[in-house]
Design a protein around this motif. Structure first.
Motif, PDB file in Angstrom:
ATOM      1  N   PHE A 100     -10.303  34.374  30.166  1.00 40.70           N
ATOM      2  CA  PHE A 100      -8.806  34.250  30.574  1.00 40.70           C
ATOM      3  C   PHE A 100      -8.253  34.581  31.523  1.00 40.70           C
ATOM      4  O   PHE A 100      -7.054  34.428  32.132  1.00 40.70           O
ATOM      5  N   SER A 145      -5.337  22.633  29.365  1.00 36.51           N
ATOM      6  CA  SER A 145      -4.609  23.760  29.051  1.00 36.51           C
ATOM      7  C   SER A 145      -5.350  25.039  29.397  1.00 36.51           C
ATOM      8  O   SER A 145      -6.445  25.166  29.403  1.00 36.51           O
ATOM      9  N   TRP A 179     -11.786  28.398  27.368  1.00 38.16           N
ATOM     10  CA  TRP A 179     -12.940  28.134  26.220  1.00 38.16           C
ATOM     11  C   TRP A 179     -14.282  27.577  27.252  1.00 38.16           C
ATOM     12  O   TRP A 179     -15.497  27.867  27.229  1.00 38.16           O
ATOM     13  N   TRP A 228      -5.951  27.348  27.419  1.00 37.43           N
ATOM     14  CA  TRP A 228      -6.777  27.723  26.487  1.00 37.43           C
ATOM     15  C   TRP A 228      -8.244  27.098  26.408  1.00 37.43           C
ATOM     16  O   TRP A 228      -9.216  27.497  26.490  1.00 37.43           O
ATOM     17  N   ARG A 229      -8.103  25.705  26.901  1.00 38.53           N
ATOM     18  CA  ARG A 229      -9.003  24.764  27.168  1.00 38.53           C
ATOM     19  C   ARG A 229     -10.345  25.427  28.357  1.00 38.53           C
ATOM     20  O   ARG A 229     -11.322  25.370  28.305  1.00 38.53           O
ATOM     21  N   ALA A 271      -2.917  35.863  24.517  1.00 36.40           N
ATOM     22  CA  ALA A 271      -4.549  35.943  25.492  1.00 36.40           C
ATOM     23  C   ALA A 271      -4.685  37.348  25.521  1.00 36.40           C
ATOM     24  O   ALA A 271      -5.908  37.786  25.174  1.00 36.40           O
TER      25      ALA A 271
END
Length: 318
Positions: free
Chosen positions: A304, A24, A30, A26-27, A227
């Motif tokens: 992001f 994703s 990270w 988000w992953r 985000a």
């Protein structure tokens, strides 16, 4: 580029062979963030500062010096001036013979409390206003957009002075004064994002299924604007900390004897030529804290939006 059953599959980060797992945004963010050494170091510094603030009573206990205790006998020179750093006072003393190290630790509590609380209030108001303006459009958007313009055009310092003159300086007043003007920028960012999302297929599908406006706004649209909100929040905290220090420096923030970094800088103005430590250590604490938050915010932004640097560099090369 590799293929699986005739369908093209992109390999990222040099992953060749073996099973390919979808990740994703988000992953992916990270994974980029944890490879950013500057952001990680900044995060560690922030954690240390937070621990110092939380353990301020322990710092006072270890040194044996109270936060407001005036050590006039051993904390001032025979001429009544602050004493330089020593084994007894690691960061020296102030004009009243108080331990600067202990006061900096307690001052971190005020700066972080105002920074976090005012930022959360600011982001909460800004997100709600921006969602409503961007989603409903029309008259609602016009009214809220004009309200944002008014807030952004009003002089913040004038409002803070007027508010303090009516209510008196306090921690609550400082948070209210900062939050009352900071939310407009968040609202403008969220509104722009929502305007580009409200006609997307997933929003239309939710409407066709009979979902309420509130559910669409907070369940379907909000996750897609988180985000930039997270990035702005990370960058807003150091700004709020500096604003709080400025208000305290001007006598509009938390009143003495409660230690604040801005208040300590104000007290040190008359002594900077004879007691450099009086102004250097509180100033260094403020600079290091805001710099750490800013560098972490830059890392979050790049995580992001990894293409932002490439676009900037490409523009410079034209």
């Amino acid at each position: 580029m590799s293929t699986t059953e005739g369908a093209p599959v992109d390999l990222e980060d040099g992953e060749a062979g073996g099973s390919i797992e979808g990740r994703s945004p988000w992953r992916l963010a990270w994974e980029r963030l944890r490879r950013d050494r500057v952001a990680i170091v900044s995060f560690v510094i922030i954690v240390i500062i937070v621990l110092v603030a939380i353990l301020a009573p322990l710092v006072a206990s270890i040194t044996g010096h109270g936060v407001d205790t005036q050590y006039r006998a051993n904390g001032l020179t025979p001429d009544g001036l602050p004493k330089p750093p020593s084994g007894e006072f690691l960061f020296g003393t102030d004009d009243l013979g108080r331990d600067i190290l202990v006061r900096i630790a307690y001052g971190a509590r005020i700066s972080l409390l105002v920074g976090v609380v005012a930022t959360l209030i600011t982001v909460g108001i800004g997100v709600i206003v921006g969602l409503a303006a961007g989603y409903f459009g029309g008259v609602v958007d016009t009214i809220l957009a004009r309200l944002v313009d008014v807030v952004l055009s009003f002089p913040f310092l004038l409002f803070a002075i007027a508010l303090v003159s009516i209510t008196g300086p306090s921690l609550k007043v400082a948070i209210i004064a900062i939050s009352a003007f900071s939310w407009a920028s968040v609202a403008r960012i969220v509104r722009g994002q929502v305007l580009s999302l409200r006609e997307r297929e997933f929003v239309q599908a939710a409407r066709s299924l009979g979902a309420s406006d509130s559910r669409i706004m907070f369940v379907d649209v909000l996750p897609n604007v988180l985000a930039p909100v997270i990035v702005y929040t990370t960058l807003l905290i150091p700004t709020v900390i500096v604003v709080e220090a400025t208000l305290s420096f001007l006598g509009l923030g938390v009143p003495p004897p409660t230690p604040t970094w801005g208040g300590m800088l104000n007290e040190a103005i008359s002594y900077y030529q004879v007691a450099w430590w009086f102004i250097v250590f509180p100033g260094a604490a403020l600079v290091i804290t805001t710099l750490a938050f800013n560098l972490l915010g830059d890392g979050v932004r790049d995580a992001f939006d990894p293409g932002s640097d490439r676009l900037i560099n490409a523009g410079k090369g034209d």
